[in-house]
Design an enzyme around this catalytic site. Sequence first.
Site, short mmCIF file in Angstrom:
data_model
loop_
_atom_site.label_atom_id
_atom_site.label_comp_id
_atom_site.label_asym_id
_atom_site.label_seq_id
_atom_site.Cartn_x
_atom_site.Cartn_y
_atom_site.Cartn_z
N PRO A 9 1.03 -1.37 0.06
CA PRO A 9 -0.16 0.05 0.04
C PRO A 9 0.74 1.08 0.13
O PRO A 9 0.43 2.30 -0.53
CB PRO A 9 -0.87 -0.01 1.15
N ASP A 61 8.27 -2.00 -10.38
CA ASP A 61 9.46 -2.69 -9.96
C ASP A 61 10.58 -1.98 -9.82
O ASP A 61 11.22 -1.38 -10.37
CB ASP A 61 9.87 -3.93 -10.84
N LYS A 198 9.15 12.91 -0.07
CA LYS A 198 9.85 11.82 -0.74
C LYS A 198 9.53 11.67 -2.26
O LYS A 198 10.35 11.61 -3.15
CB LYS A 198 9.27 10.53 0.08
N HIS A 203 12.80 8.10 -6.80
CA HIS A 203 12.87 7.14 -7.93
C HIS A 203 11.29 7.12 -8.68
O HIS A 203 11.04 7.48 -9.68
CB HIS A 203 13.62 6.06 -7.67
N ARG A 204 10.40 6.82 -7.52
CA ARG A 204 9.26 6.55 -7.92
C ARG A 204 8.36 7.89 -8.34
O ARG A 204 7.62 7.97 -9.03
CB ARG A 204 8.35 5.89 -6.72
P1 IMP Z 1 9.37 -4.45 -5.33
O1 IMP Z 1 9.30 -3.48 -6.49
O2 IMP Z 1 7.96 -4.25 -4.47
O3 IMP Z 1 9.70 -5.75 -5.60
O4 IMP Z 1 10.35 -4.06 -4.43
C1 IMP Z 1 11.50 -4.60 -4.34
C2 IMP Z 1 12.34 -4.17 -2.79
O5 IMP Z 1 12.55 -2.90 -2.67
C3 IMP Z 1 11.44 -4.53 -1.64
O6 IMP Z 1 12.15 -4.83 -0.67
C4 IMP Z 1 10.91 -3.28 -1.41
O7 IMP Z 1 10.33 -2.94 -0.04
C5 IMP Z 1 11.68 -2.30 -1.49
N1 IMP Z 1 11.37 -0.81 -1.95
C6 IMP Z 1 10.63 -0.55 -3.21
N2 IMP Z 1 10.40 0.52 -3.39
C7 IMP Z 1 10.94 1.06 -2.32
C8 IMP Z 1 11.19 2.34 -1.91
O8 IMP Z 1 10.46 3.37 -2.25
N3 IMP Z 1 11.72 2.72 -0.89
C9 IMP Z 1 12.28 1.49 -0.01
N4 IMP Z 1 12.14 0.45 -0.39
C10 IMP Z 1 11.51 0.35 -1.50
#
Ligand code: IMP
Length: 218
Positions: A9, A61, A198, A203-204
């Site tokens: 979420p 991802d 943030k 990145h996001r």
């Molecule tokens: P996924 O994209 O959901 O597969 O996330 C890959 C890994 O990066 C997971 O361990 C997430 O908790 C972590 N992650 C993804 N986006 C973020 C972020 O914006 N901040 C910190 N950790 C992140």
Amino acid sequence: MLNFVTTNPGKVREATAYLDDEVVQFDFDYPEIQADELGPVAAHGAREAYRAADGPVIVDDAGLFIDAFDGFPGPYSSYVENRVGIERVWRLTEPEDDHSAAFKTVIAYCDGEGFAATPDPGGIDREERRGQDLAADERGGATMDTQVQGDEDALPVKLFEGRVPGEIVAPRGEGGFGYDPIFEHDGTTFAEMSTDEKNAVSHRGRALAKFSEWYATR
Ligand code: IMP
């Protein structure tokens, strides 16, 4: 309505700032393919999810790329977070001289239809393209979009990338999720930032800004 395909979420909370009520969480845990880059993983996920959803989907991802470890954990960040934990990722990095890292994300969009032509990455020499990406990264901007069309039967997918440079530090802050407490950007960890703060640098946020601009024309 746009389905954000994730079990997290936190990602949807960040996307809402760009896409308002347009976006809803689609809690679908698709099998991830194994690859050394994020793009193919996100594209595959978007196709899988589109087949299961009732409308357009985005998949995000993301991964943490630590320079001292040549980009590890990268696409394996989720596995490493679950098995090793972020505290130990910090302790692994601490003895290294170089604590620099980057967070990257690729947003993949699929709605079962084709898209208007975009600059064709296939038309650019790979070395030249790597240089362009690097130049964008050095500006800290690093968003680019690509249309991926694999074999004849593959659904078209459009990709949007975002990257942010930072440092791995001892955990600080209560907000965010995942690696946020150990990822510092300009003196503040992501876990010490509000969602808006943030998004402004992450990145996001960068990938979402690019995506939402394109999606508005859709
Ligand atoms: P996924 O994209 O959901 O597969 O996330 C890959 C890994 O990066 C997971 O361990 C997430 O908790 C972590 N992650 C993804 N986006 C973020 C972020 O914006 N901040 C910190 N950790 C992140």
